[in-house]
Design a protein around this motif. Structure first.
Motif, PDB file in Angstrom:
ATOM      1  N   TYR A 450      37.893  31.668  39.198  1.00 48.49           N
ATOM      2  CA  TYR A 450      36.694  31.161  39.872  1.00 48.49           C
ATOM      3  C   TYR A 450      36.708  31.490  41.356  1.00 48.49           C
ATOM      4  O   TYR A 450      37.762  31.673  41.976  1.00 48.49           O
ATOM      5  N   ALA A 451      35.501  31.579  41.902  1.00 54.61           N
ATOM      6  CA  ALA A 451      35.314  31.785  43.337  1.00 54.61           C
ATOM      7  C   ALA A 451      34.986  30.457  43.986  1.00 54.61           C
ATOM      8  O   ALA A 451      34.320  29.607  43.395  1.00 54.61           O
ATOM      9  N   ARG A 452      35.470  30.310  45.194  1.00 56.96           N
ATOM     10  CA  ARG A 452      35.004  29.228  46.058  1.00 56.96           C
ATOM     11  C   ARG A 452      34.371  29.878  47.280  1.00 56.96           C
ATOM     12  O   ARG A 452      35.018  30.644  47.987  1.00 56.96           O
ATOM     13  N   GLY A 453      33.109  29.573  47.502  1.00 53.45           N
ATOM     14  CA  GLY A 453      32.322  30.220  48.530  1.00 53.45           C
ATOM     15  C   GLY A 453      31.116  30.866  47.879  1.00 53.45           C
ATOM     16  O   GLY A 453      30.621  30.403  46.845  1.00 53.45           O
ATOM     17  N   GLY A 467      53.731  41.188  28.077  1.00 53.83           N
ATOM     18  CA  GLY A 467      54.357  40.354  27.068  1.00 53.83           C
ATOM     19  C   GLY A 467      53.648  40.539  25.751  1.00 53.83           C
ATOM     20  O   GLY A 467      52.579  41.160  25.681  1.00 53.83           O
ATOM     21  N   LYS A 468      54.208  39.988  24.673  1.00 51.16           N
ATOM     22  CA  LYS A 468      53.650  40.161  23.343  1.00 51.16           C
ATOM     23  C   LYS A 468      52.556  39.125  23.115  1.00 51.16           C
ATOM     24  O   LYS A 468      52.822  37.930  23.029  1.00 51.16           O
ATOM     25  N   GLY A 469      51.347  39.614  23.020  1.00 50.05           N
ATOM     26  CA  GLY A 469      50.224  38.722  22.813  1.00 50.05           C
ATOM     27  C   GLY A 469      48.919  39.465  22.950  1.00 50.05           C
ATOM     28  O   GLY A 469      48.882  40.688  23.138  1.00 50.05           O
ATOM     29  N   GLN A 470      47.822  38.723  22.873  1.00 47.18           N
ATOM     30  CA  GLN A 470      46.489  39.308  22.948  1.00 47.18           C
ATOM     31  C   GLN A 470      45.627  38.494  23.897  1.00 47.18           C
ATOM     32  O   GLN A 470      45.758  37.265  24.001  1.00 47.18           O
ATOM     33  N   LEU A 471      44.720  39.192  24.581  1.00 49.52           N
ATOM     34  CA  LEU A 471      43.729  38.566  25.444  1.00 49.52           C
ATOM     35  C   LEU A 471      42.377  38.575  24.757  1.00 49.52           C
ATOM     36  O   LEU A 471      42.021  39.539  24.071  1.00 49.52           O
ATOM     37  N   SER A 472      41.591  37.512  24.943  1.00 44.02           N
ATOM     38  CA  SER A 472      40.249  37.480  24.364  1.00 44.02           C
ATOM     39  C   SER A 472      39.347  38.506  25.025  1.00 44.02           C
ATOM     40  O   SER A 472      38.404  39.007  24.403  1.00 44.02           O
ATOM     41  N   LYS A 473      39.618  38.824  26.262  1.00 46.42           N
ATOM     42  CA  LYS A 473      38.916  39.904  26.946  1.00 46.42           C
ATOM     43  C   LYS A 473      39.761  40.360  28.122  1.00 46.42           C
ATOM     44  O   LYS A 473      40.538  39.580  28.692  1.00 46.42           O
ATOM     45  N   THR A 474      39.610  41.593  28.486  1.00 45.54           N
ATOM     46  CA  THR A 474      40.409  42.168  29.563  1.00 45.54           C
ATOM     47  C   THR A 474      39.578  42.454  30.805  1.00 45.54           C
ATOM     48  O   THR A 474      40.109  42.918  31.803  1.00 45.54           O
ATOM     49  N   GLN A 475      38.280  42.207  30.727  1.00 43.45           N
ATOM     50  CA  GLN A 475      37.403  42.385  31.884  1.00 43.45           C
ATOM     51  C   GLN A 475      36.674  41.072  32.164  1.00 43.45           C
ATOM     52  O   GLN A 475      36.096  40.475  31.255  1.00 43.45           O
ATOM     53  N   GLY A 481      26.574  34.697  43.810  1.00 43.91           N
ATOM     54  CA  GLY A 481      26.119  33.346  44.081  1.00 43.91           C
ATOM     55  C   GLY A 481      27.275  32.423  44.414  1.00 43.91           C
ATOM     56  O   GLY A 481      28.424  32.860  44.562  1.00 43.91           O
ATOM     57  N   PRO A 482      27.000  31.127  44.511  1.00 39.67           N
ATOM     58  CA  PRO A 482      28.035  30.187  44.926  1.00 39.67           C
ATOM     59  C   PRO A 482      28.935  29.741  43.782  1.00 39.67           C
ATOM     60  O   PRO A 482      28.465  29.453  42.673  1.00 39.67           O
ATOM     61  N   ASN A 483      30.230  29.747  44.028  1.00 38.29           N
ATOM     62  CA  ASN A 483      31.214  29.091  43.162  1.00 38.29           C
ATOM     63  C   ASN A 483      31.171  29.575  41.713  1.00 38.29           C
ATOM     64  O   ASN A 483      31.308  28.791  40.773  1.00 38.29           O
ATOM     65  N   GLY A 484      31.005  30.873  41.519  1.00 41.24           N
ATOM     66  CA  GLY A 484      30.933  31.417  40.170  1.00 41.24           C
ATOM     67  C   GLY A 484      32.292  31.455  39.488  1.00 41.24           C
ATOM     68  O   GLY A 484      33.349  31.353  40.125  1.00 41.24           O
ATOM     69  N   GLN A 485      32.290  31.628  38.160  1.00 42.22           N
ATOM     70  CA  GLN A 485      33.539  31.668  37.415  1.00 42.22           C
ATOM     71  C   GLN A 485      33.379  32.439  36.111  1.00 42.22           C
ATOM     72  O   GLN A 485      32.283  32.675  35.635  1.00 42.22           O
ATOM     73  N   ASP A 486      34.528  32.835  35.559  1.00 41.76           N
ATOM     74  CA  ASP A 486      34.607  33.418  34.222  1.00 41.76           C
ATOM     75  C   ASP A 486      35.932  32.956  33.628  1.00 41.76           C
ATOM     76  O   ASP A 486      36.793  32.421  34.347  1.00 41.76           O
ATOM     77  N   PHE A 487      36.115  33.141  32.324  1.00 45.95           N
ATOM     78  CA  PHE A 487      37.345  32.665  31.695  1.00 45.95           C
ATOM     79  C   PHE A 487      37.745  33.584  30.557  1.00 45.95           C
ATOM     80  O   PHE A 487      36.945  34.387  30.060  1.00 45.95           O
ATOM     81  N   PHE A 488      38.987  33.453  30.147  1.00 52.77           N
ATOM     82  CA  PHE A 488      39.512  34.227  29.032  1.00 52.77           C
ATOM     83  C   PHE A 488      40.600  33.403  28.363  1.00 52.77           C
ATOM     84  O   PHE A 488      41.102  32.430  28.921  1.00 52.77           O
ATOM     85  N   SER A 489      40.973  33.812  27.168  1.00 54.52           N
ATOM     86  CA  SER A 489      42.056  33.156  26.439  1.00 54.52           C
ATOM     87  C   SER A 489      43.186  34.142  26.189  1.00 54.52           C
ATOM     88  O   SER A 489      42.960  35.351  26.053  1.00 54.52           O
ATOM     89  N   CYS A 490      44.385  33.602  26.112  1.00 58.34           N
ATOM     90  CA  CYS A 490      45.577  34.390  25.826  1.00 58.34           C
ATOM     91  C   CYS A 490      46.292  33.756  24.637  1.00 58.34           C
ATOM     92  O   CYS A 490      46.549  32.544  24.639  1.00 58.34           O
ATOM     93  N   VAL A 491      46.589  34.563  23.623  1.00 58.09           N
ATOM     94  CA  VAL A 491      47.345  34.105  22.451  1.00 58.09           C
ATOM     95  C   VAL A 491      48.644  34.899  22.396  1.00 58.09           C
ATOM     96  O   VAL A 491      48.637  36.123  22.259  1.00 58.09           O
ATOM     97  N   LEU A 492      49.758  34.185  22.518  1.00 60.84           N
ATOM     98  CA  LEU A 492      51.066  34.842  22.524  1.00 60.84           C
ATOM     99  C   LEU A 492      51.702  34.805  21.143  1.00 60.84           C
ATOM    100  O   LEU A 492      51.416  33.901  20.337  1.00 60.84           O
ATOM    101  N   ALA A 493      52.585  35.762  20.919  1.00 57.08           N
ATOM    102  CA  ALA A 493      53.455  35.684  19.750  1.00 57.08           C
ATOM    103  C   ALA A 493      54.470  34.564  19.970  1.00 57.08           C
ATOM    104  O   ALA A 493      54.533  33.958  21.032  1.00 57.08           O
TER     105      ALA A 493
END
Length: 793
Positions: A450-453, A467-475, A481-493
């Motif tokens: 997330y951004a602040r500002g 490490g051994k695992g997968q990301l829900s997205k890599t981008q 705009g103000p205080n924007g955000q994005d998120f992703f998930s990580c699943v490890l072996a």
């Protein structure tokens, strides 16, 4: 009870490229000051002593009121703000009104009639100096509601029960409240507060500060309300006040100022709490005579525009609520209120300032409503000042706070600041990430970036997993705009220690959040044989615990640099896993020790010995404070900013500390609530470790170690607590235990090196702190031992 009374009843630098700080940045390269908006915050703090003034010793700096720091001003300037409003307390600046028939004994303690208090005036001058040095301006705002809390003087000029203050930074008082009176603006015979007295104050202020390069205006009177009825001299019932009293007082002050200072703007508040929605209907005597007048209005976004209600769903509900006569709020409520004032100002041909407006932080719908309001104000040339800036301790966790925090070793900009920047066209922000750090193999861990500002353009990031695992997205895309955000998930072996890092893919190149480890270790204790550090972090992540390492100690939470030996420590970021977006578990120190009246609360100093950093606590030293919120039904039921546990929850803490004497006594760590007495406290008594629980029913359980700590040696002090079982641990050994169950009690803060409860500080130990870990839950003895070994280093 209006907003300010609600608040106060609860509370009896460098530029952007500072060394060691991850720089804030502007997408598109815009200079933070390349805009025309006149905008800032209310640097609150100097006015907070009002509730206990003159009838108690409730006048201590950094406890009952706090002087904003020069660093506050420099930070706001670096963010692109141009002018601030400085609330001051009439009684503290002018302790005795002109014409007061006081005898010599009273004058010796209180001051000469009409004279300004030298120490308090010096605080104001210092802040004007800071504004001038930062290229900003400051409005002196008399924050008294058209009232003045005074002593009652006897026929011989004495005050019954008047006592001298025991310290030079405190004020004289009488314990007999019957010897106090509240004066109020009035025009009838027998009035207790006259236009001449009001004009005298502003004549003295203009004589002292007129022409100062940091002065941006005279704010004549904050939120006048419920003045006497026509012909009366006491407060009226709401709606029956004589609306022509205020113009007489304001005109007298304007004439007094303009006789000395013909250029500096004068800010004129109106009847009915200076309400934006009432400016047209409640001020038949306006506009007034004089040049350079700016009419000040206030507006809040809740249903009654009080600034004392923060739950969107309650305020927007169509369900009738006792005491709520106003209609439910919508995203356009604030804008509609300001439109009334804008239309009035245009019709009268006068200038306008929005002197107070706040943005509750717990629901993004407030941000939408706030931005709609600020957009309209700035589009119409209205100055804007957010409520609530400054650094007095209740401000830190207030739902309208404009106080910066500290996270991932850089300043964490308040949410409201980002929205204000967006309205003003200031492109400047910093990036952070937060989320859990542990899950079983095959289970997701979700991380938010997330951004602040405020961002002028979207920012694209690559997410990299080692490490051994997968990301829900890599981008990721952080929106403009103000205080924007994005998120992703990580699943490890299974049984992985992985590292997540980021890279910026699109110009401008930006500082990305630091790498973070995530774990799927089934048995972190066993992993300690391979890597003690990874094992400890996995346990910390498992319990979403906070970790504060003095290796991360910085000189300030306002664009500070890493603290060198002998420098003050004012900021330590959570390097564990206790933080979440909207709830950074920073440890900071905002005590103002500049100039007069510091009150002996200097921040701790950094010490470097044997290649390891620690925080030195000496007699009279304050400590670090993680100030959070407490839920309040119907007002703020679900604050984001919370301590991870309460006294009745399972919880634990460990501190690595050392002492240099056998008689060190005081607190090392405290979890508590500033306004209440219940607490969990870890400390020393004559260098013997002790943990104490005091619950909301007054039950007290105390565990004490049998031996003093070894001198000049790093030791681990810790405790565990679950309902029905508590332990005190020293150097990985259980040295005392109990079997208590505590009454429910909410915690609102955690402190290192000292404490603060029931509105007053508790002394810290003398010695050094190297690091601390605390969290919710019940780690096993083996898990605690791993954490203790790790923390000792």
């Amino acid at each position: 009870m209006h907003r300010r009374e609600f608040l106060q009843s609860a509370a009896a630098v460098a530029a952007l490229g500072s060394p060691g700080a991850r720089p804030a940045w502007g997408a598109g390269g815009l200079d933070a000051k390349a805009h025309a908006a006149v905008m800032g915050t209310n640097l609150s703090g100097l006015e907070w002593a009002a509730p206990g003034l003159r009838h108690s010793l409730s006048s201590a700096p950094n406890i009952h009121f706090t002087v904003p720091r020069k660093a506050d001003v420099a930070y706001l300037a670096a963010c692109g703000f141009t002018k601030n409003r400085l609330p001051v307390q009439w009684e503290l600046l002018q302790p005795m009104l002109p014409g007061t028939p006081a005898n010599p004994a009273a004058r010796k303690l209180i001051g000469e009639p009409g004279s300004f208090h030298a120490g308090y005036a010096a605080h104001v001058t210092g802040l004007l100096d800071a504004h001038a040095a930062s290229g900003m301006r400051c409005i002196i705002d008399l924050h008294n509601y058209a009232r003045y809390q005074d002593f009652k003087y006897q026929a011989d000029g004495s005050v019954l029960g008047l006592k001298a203050a025991p310290e030079p930074w405190l004020r004289p008082y009488t314990p007999d409240k019957a010897q106090l009176q509240t004066r109020i603006f009035a025009l009838a015979d027998g009035a207790s507060l006259s236009p001449a007295q009001f004009a005298d104050f502003w004549r003295r202020a203009a004589s002292l500060w007129g022409g100062h390069p940091g002065l941006g205006g005279y704010g004549l009177m904050n939120e006048p309300h419920e003045l006497p009825e026509r012909g009366g001299i006491v407060e009226s019932k709401r709606g029956r006040d004589d609306l022509m009293i205020l113009p007489v007082f304001m005109q007298a002050a304007i004439d007094a100022v303009r006789a000395i200072d013909t250029a500096t703007p004068i800010y004129v508040g109106g009847n009915e709490w200076s309400s934006a929605g009432a400016v047209a209907s409640k001020n038949p005597g306006y506009p007034l005579r004089g040049a350079g007048l700016i009419y000040e209005v206030h507006s809040y976004l809740d249903r009654r525009s009080t600034g004392a209600a923060f739950d969107w769903d309650t305020e927007a509900s169509v369900k009738k609520t006792p005491g709520y006569q106003a209609p439910p709020i919508t995203p356009s409520t604030g804008r509609e209120r300001i439109q009334v004032a804008v239309d009035w100002a245009k019709a009268k041909g006068v200038r306008l300032a929005l002197g107070e407006i706040g943005m509750p932080v717990d629901d993004p719908r407030w941000a939408e409503s706030f931005k709609n309001t600020i957009d309209l104000a700035l589009q119409n040339g209205v100055e804007v000042y957010s409520w609530l800036g400054g650094n007095h301790w209740p401000i830190r966790s207030h739902p309208l706070s404009h106080a910066p925090g500290w996270h991932q070793n850089q300043t964490l900009e308040p949410l409201v600041s980002g929205v204000m920047k967006a309205s003003a066209g200031i492109a400047q922000a910093a990036l952070f990430d937060d989320g859990p750090g542990h899950a079983a193999g095959g289970k997701p861990v979700t991380i938010t970036v997330y951004a602040r500002g405020n961002l002028a353009r979207p920012v694209r990031l690559s997410v990299i997993l080692k490490g051994k695992g997968q990301l829900s997205k890599t981008q990721l895309v952080i929106p403009a705009g103000p205080n924007g955000q994005d998120f992703f998930s990580c699943v490890l072996a299974d049984n992985q220690v992985a590292v997540i890092s980021y890279a910026c893919d699109s110009p401008p190149l930006v500082a990305v959040p630091p790498p973070r480890k995530v774990f799927s270790l089934a048995d972190p204790v066993a992993h300690a044989a391979t890597s003690l550090g990874d094992a400890a972090l996995a346990i910390i992540a498992r319990y979403s615990a906070c970790k504060w390492d003095l290796a991360d100690g910085h000189t300030d939470y306002l664009l500070g640099a890493p603290a060198a030996n002998g420098q003050p420590v004012r900021a330590v970021a959570d390097s564990g896993y206790g933080s979440r977006p909207g709830n950074a578990m920073e440890m900071v120190n905002w005590m103002n020790v500049d100039g007069l009246g510091a009150g002996g609360m200097a921040p701790p100093l950094m010490r470097l010995a044997g290649g390891r950093k620690s925080m030195l606590h000496e007699a009279g030293t304050s400590g670090l404070w993680c100030k959070k919120s407490v839920p309040e039904a119907g007002v703020r039921p679900n604050p984001q900013s919370r301590v991870p546990y309460n006294i009745d929850d399972a919880h634990f803490a460990i501190v690595a500390a050392s002492v240099a004497s056998k008689d060190s006594s005081g607190l090392v760590f405290q979890a508590s609530q500033a306004e209440e007495d219940h607490a969990t406290e870890l400390g020393l008594v004559n260098s013997r470790p002790q943990v104490r629980w005091t619950d909301t029913r007054g039950r007290r359980v105390e565990l004490t170690g049998p031996d003093r700590l070894a001198l000049n040696k790093v030791s681990s002090l810790g405790f565990t607590a679950v309902p029905g079982a508590q332990t005190l641990r020293v150097n990985s050994a259980v040295v005392d235990s109990a079997a208590a169950t505590f009454a429910p009690g909410i915690f609102g803060q955690m402190l290192l090196g000292w404490g603060f409860r029931s509105y007053y500080p508790q002394g810290g130990f003398t010695g050094n702190i190297y690091g601390a870990i605390t969290g919710k839950g019940a780690p096993s003895g083996d898990e605690m031992a791993v954490l203790e070994r790790y923390l000792i280093g």
